[in-house]
Scaffold this active site. Structure first.
Site, PDB file in Angstrom:
ATOM      1  N   LYS A  68       0.842  -1.199   0.000  1.00 51.79           N
ATOM      2  CA  LYS A  68       0.000   0.000   0.000  1.00 51.79           C
ATOM      3  C   LYS A  68       0.879   1.251   0.000  1.00 51.79           C
ATOM      4  O   LYS A  68       1.930   1.274   0.671  1.00 51.79           O
ATOM      5  CB  LYS A  68      -0.916  -0.037   1.231  1.00 51.79           C
ATOM      6  CG  LYS A  68      -2.024   1.012   1.234  1.00 51.79           C
ATOM      7  CD  LYS A  68      -2.968   0.801   2.421  1.00 51.79           C
ATOM      8  CE  LYS A  68      -4.072   1.840   2.467  1.00 51.79           C
ATOM      9  NZ  LYS A  68      -5.024   1.621   3.573  1.00 51.79           N
ATOM     10  N   SER A 143      -9.838   1.650   2.374  1.00 52.37           N
ATOM     11  CA  SER A 143      -8.929   2.383   1.521  1.00 52.37           C
ATOM     12  C   SER A 143      -7.858   1.528   0.851  1.00 52.37           C
ATOM     13  O   SER A 143      -7.225   1.986  -0.092  1.00 52.37           O
ATOM     14  CB  SER A 143      -8.244   3.478   2.343  1.00 52.37           C
ATOM     15  OG  SER A 143      -7.462   2.897   3.379  1.00 52.37           O
ATOM     16  N   SER A 167     -10.202  -0.660   6.584  1.00 51.07           N
ATOM     17  CA  SER A 167      -9.551  -0.541   5.268  1.00 51.07           C
ATOM     18  C   SER A 167      -8.836  -1.774   4.759  1.00 51.07           C
ATOM     19  O   SER A 167      -8.407  -1.794   3.609  1.00 51.07           O
ATOM     20  CB  SER A 167      -8.571   0.622   5.276  1.00 51.07           C
ATOM     21  OG  SER A 167      -9.271   1.812   5.055  1.00 51.07           O
TER      22      SER A 167
HETATM   23  N1  GLN Z   1     -13.498   3.924   5.620  1.00 50.52           N
HETATM   24  C1  GLN Z   1     -12.929   4.382   6.846  1.00 50.52           C
HETATM   25  C2  GLN Z   1     -12.557   5.833   6.726  1.00 50.52           C
HETATM   26  O1  GLN Z   1     -12.774   6.391   5.701  1.00 50.52           O
HETATM   27  C3  GLN Z   1     -11.772   3.542   7.228  1.00 50.52           C
HETATM   28  C4  GLN Z   1     -10.534   3.883   6.501  1.00 50.52           C
HETATM   29  C5  GLN Z   1      -9.349   3.108   6.960  1.00 50.52           C
HETATM   30  O2  GLN Z   1      -9.466   2.099   7.653  1.00 50.52           O
HETATM   31  N2  GLN Z   1      -8.202   3.622   6.640  1.00 50.52           N
HETATM   32  O3  GLN Z   1     -12.052   6.416   7.655  1.00 50.52           O
END
Ligand code: GLN
Length: 480
Positions: A68, A143, A167
């Site tokens: 990532k 994400s 995410s």
């Molecule tokens: N969808 C969640 C957010 O937008 C989690 C994102 C994540 O785990 N980085 O904060």
């Protein structure tokens, strides 16, 4: 099956018995990238062909892996898919990268993500969205959408993601792969670009549970460079793969099966629970009464920490710097403002504003402090259940993958899609998502398993037993 469609443990068996070589495996992965990457767009940067020693020692795990774009690799651009970090080359390796290099892993490239991991769809990337390999009109989740899509499409054998509110697990669910969020403190965060430091964890995305255990064996463990990393021994996670759930007590939280859940998801998860019952698990309904406050609490705590973490991107030390044509206030303030305005995307700006607001004097008590108190209540719900139960089982997400663009004008509905994953981060506990079915539109569905802190073995044990009784994890996107 082509080599890139195999799991790492299958590939390692072939390599060790000299029936294939790491070069052949890497070639299969890059061939796949040549054919499908133009549609999927899982990567934002591909690495030069690495040279690998084919005569590796027996302990090496030479698996092609996607990383990532928020995990520092020394000397290689690490931009969190944000314009503000474009061109940033960290001078050091994240601890997980150092461990993966030592294990012999082959780095394929940097995977796409929502800018700074803000999002659930990978649409908030400055490089444009990744597409779900199962249906190119749909999002891969986020994400870590690039990481999940890379594994699902066979453009990587493994991928590393980060999980602050879901995410790793949500994109795993949307792409039909396995995603594990370790206990807070189990994996070092050193070199992970911070989003919300009290919630962030790095974890594996793989094709099956055995691979998740193998990758955890590499990345877990104490690190003196991360003061929140737990100084506890790391078990051999493959020992947890015993295909036995007899007598385990599994709780099903009633709050996770109410309005908003897609009937197809509900049916698949219910059927999965039935499989565990048939395997001898004792399944009972439980209550996590503060679940309804989880989304609100998360979006206060996470944005507060994000606004503070993002203060460092001021045009001085990293990446982008912009200066307006004419002086407005004074040259320094102007430079900060111009840089941040040009460098951050809309969702990053929204979070900086939300977080700054809830931390500002006069609002702090009503929002941030209250958020912390509710966070404790949410954690106590789990403490209570885990006194009696070995694990909790839920859907990973209320729906299957949604269409690209569908939620972009409606941030609240995007935030609500995290309802099943964020309590886990607020409580610091570990959780895994494993494939448990497909919708009638051929979109994957994920089953989420939760356990006590530092009991990743319980997750792996239940997930493995489930996997041994089902075939979902064997489906491959491009094999029809
Ligand atoms: N969808 C969640 C957010 O937008 C989690 C994102 C994540 O785990 N980085 O904060």
């Amino acid at each position: 099956m082509k080599l890139n469609e195999l799991t790492a443990h299958e590939i390692l068996d072939l390599i060790r018995s000299r029936r294939t070589s790491i070069s052949e495996v890497y070639e299969a992965v890059t061939d796949q990238i040549q054919t499908t990457e133009k549609d999927v767009r899982a990567y934002v940067r591909l690495n030069e062909k690495p040279c690998h020693a084919d005569a590796l020692d027996a302990a090496a795990v030479p698996v092609p892996i996607g990383i990532k774009d928020n995990i520092c690799v020394a000397g290689q651009e690490t931009a969190c898919c944000s314009k503000i970090l474009a061109g940033f080359r960290p001078p050091y390796d994240a601890t997980v990268i150092r461990k993966l290099k030592a294990s012999g892993a082959v780095f394929v490239g940097s995977t796409n993500m929502d800018e700074f991991a803000f999002g659930s769809s990978t649409e908030n990337s400055c490089y444009g969205p990744t597409r779900n390999p199962w249906n190119l009109d749909c999002v891969p989740g986020g994400s870590s959408g690039g990481s999940a899509a890379a594994v699902a499409s066979g453009e990587a054998i493994w991928a590393i993601g980060s999980d602050t509110g879901g995410s790793i697990r949500q994109p795993a669910s949307f792409c039909g792969v396995v995603g594990l969020k370790p206990t807070y403190g189990r994996v070092s965060r050193y070199g992970l670009v911070a989003f919300a430091s009290s919630l962030d964890q790095i974890g594996p995305l793989t094709k099956d549970v055995t691979d998740a255990a193998l990758l955890m064996n590499i990345i877990a463990g104490y690190d003196e460079y991360d003061s929140t990393c737990a100084d506890m021994p790391v078990p051999d996670y493959t020992q947890a793969l015993m295909n036995d759930v007899k007598g385990l007590k599994i709780g099903i939280p009633q709050e996770y099966f109410v309005a908003g859940i897609d009937p197809e998801v509900k049916a698949a998860v219910t059927a999965a629970i039935e499989v565990l019952t048939e395997g001898g698990a004792v399944v009972e309904e439980v209550s996590l009464p503060h679940t309804e406050y989880a989304v609100a609490t998360y979006y206060i705590v996470a944005t507060a920490e994000a606004s503070s973490n993002l203060a460092r991107y001021d045009g001085v030390q990293y990446g982008l710097r912009r200066q307006p044509a004419a002086v407005r206030k004074n040259p320094l303030i102007d430079m900060y403002e111009e840089t941040r305005d040009a460098g951050f995307g809309p969702e990053a700006k929204r979070r900086i504003m939300l977080g700054t607001y809830s931390l500002s004097s006069g609002y702090y008590d009503d929002y941030y402090l209250k958020g912390l108190k509710v966070r404790t209540l949410i954690k106590q719900d789990f403490d209570h259940v885990f006194r009696e139960f070995d694990a909790v089982v839920t859907p990973t997400c209320p729906t299957t993958a949604f269409k690209i663009g569908e939620k972009m004008d409606d941030p609240l509905s995007m935030y609500l899609s995290d309802v099943y994953t964020i309590s886990v981060n607020l409580s610091g506990i570990p959780a895994i998502s494993v494939p448990c079915g497909f919708s009638k539109h051929r979109l994957p569905i994920g089953l989420q398993i939760l356990a006590k802190p530092f009991n990743e073995e319980m997750l792996l044990r239940i997930a493995y037993a489930y996997e041994q009784r089902t075939e979902w994890h064997k489906r491959r996107v491009f094999e029809r």
